[in-house]
Design an enzyme around this catalytic site. Sequence first.
Site, PDB file in Angstrom:
ATOM      1  N   SER A 151       0.854  -1.187   0.000  1.00 54.15           N
ATOM      2  CA  SER A 151       0.000   0.000   0.000  1.00 54.15           C
ATOM      3  C   SER A 151       0.886   1.232   0.000  1.00 54.15           C
ATOM      4  CB  SER A 151      -0.900   0.020   1.237  1.00 54.15           C
ATOM      5  OG  SER A 151      -1.549   1.277   1.367  1.00 54.15           O
ATOM      6  N   TYR A 164      -2.619  -0.924  10.279  1.00 51.62           N
ATOM      7  CA  TYR A 164      -2.601  -1.282   8.857  1.00 51.62           C
ATOM      8  C   TYR A 164      -1.335  -0.765   8.195  1.00 51.62           C
ATOM      9  CZ  TYR A 164      -3.838  -1.459   3.924  1.00 51.62           C
ATOM     10  OH  TYR A 164      -3.831  -1.699   2.563  1.00 51.62           O
TER      11      TYR A 164
END
Length: 256
Positions: A151, A164
């Site tokens: 990401s 995350y």
Amino acid sequence: MVPTFTGALCMGKLEGKVAIVTGSSKGIGAGIAERLAADGAKVIINYSRSVEDANRVVKRIVDAGGEAIAFKADISHPADIGPLIDSAVQAFGRLDILVNNAGVYKADSLDELSADSFDEHFNLNVRGLLLTTQAAARVMNAGSVIVNISSGLAHSPYPQVHVYCATKGAVNTLTRSLGMELGPRGIRVMGIAPGFVHTEGNAESARGMDEFFIAKTPLGRVGKPQDIAAAVAYAVSEDAGWVTGTTLDVSGGMTF
């Protein structure tokens, strides 16, 4: 909406290759699976909950002239990983491509995060990825490729998703270390780091957020699953044959 890749397959590009895409019953994973199938690979559609969603992806692939089967496995459960890898060998005789896409994303500011949230994220996004790679590498031959979906938040983190972001930083590190270990065996490892991408999974949670993300994206739009699928198609192709241990940013230049 998940993109569909219809029409004649790109015969030869991945012809004879077998791929597993974890978490591929919808969203980015489904887009990746359909692209790999369109390029000629036989694909295992991995899902953990909805067989209906997985079967819809299989049907789109088969209707377009490709080959795919669905297989249920929760990557956060170590006992499920071996059977998933075995499914590719049993169905198609080999495994050449692993795309570690399955993951969980939940908001967790410093006041809100918990030990349970930490475990949920790391058990799937990091431990699951590493153990799946371990199992896959045992049956892969030279020329195989592992792709880790990271990401943009790994290198441009946001404070409302601490855990995350931390998992994706770990994924980038693993991409580098696994590339170093598997390189001598002729197995490449690449990471793909998406920016904000429209999927079914975030349609509700990200409602009204387009303007926020577009303002932080130099290319001026949100991503689509096919943007990520195209990057994965490059990563597993011979065009990327001199690339390993690195993560490609596919985010439209998004930064926080």
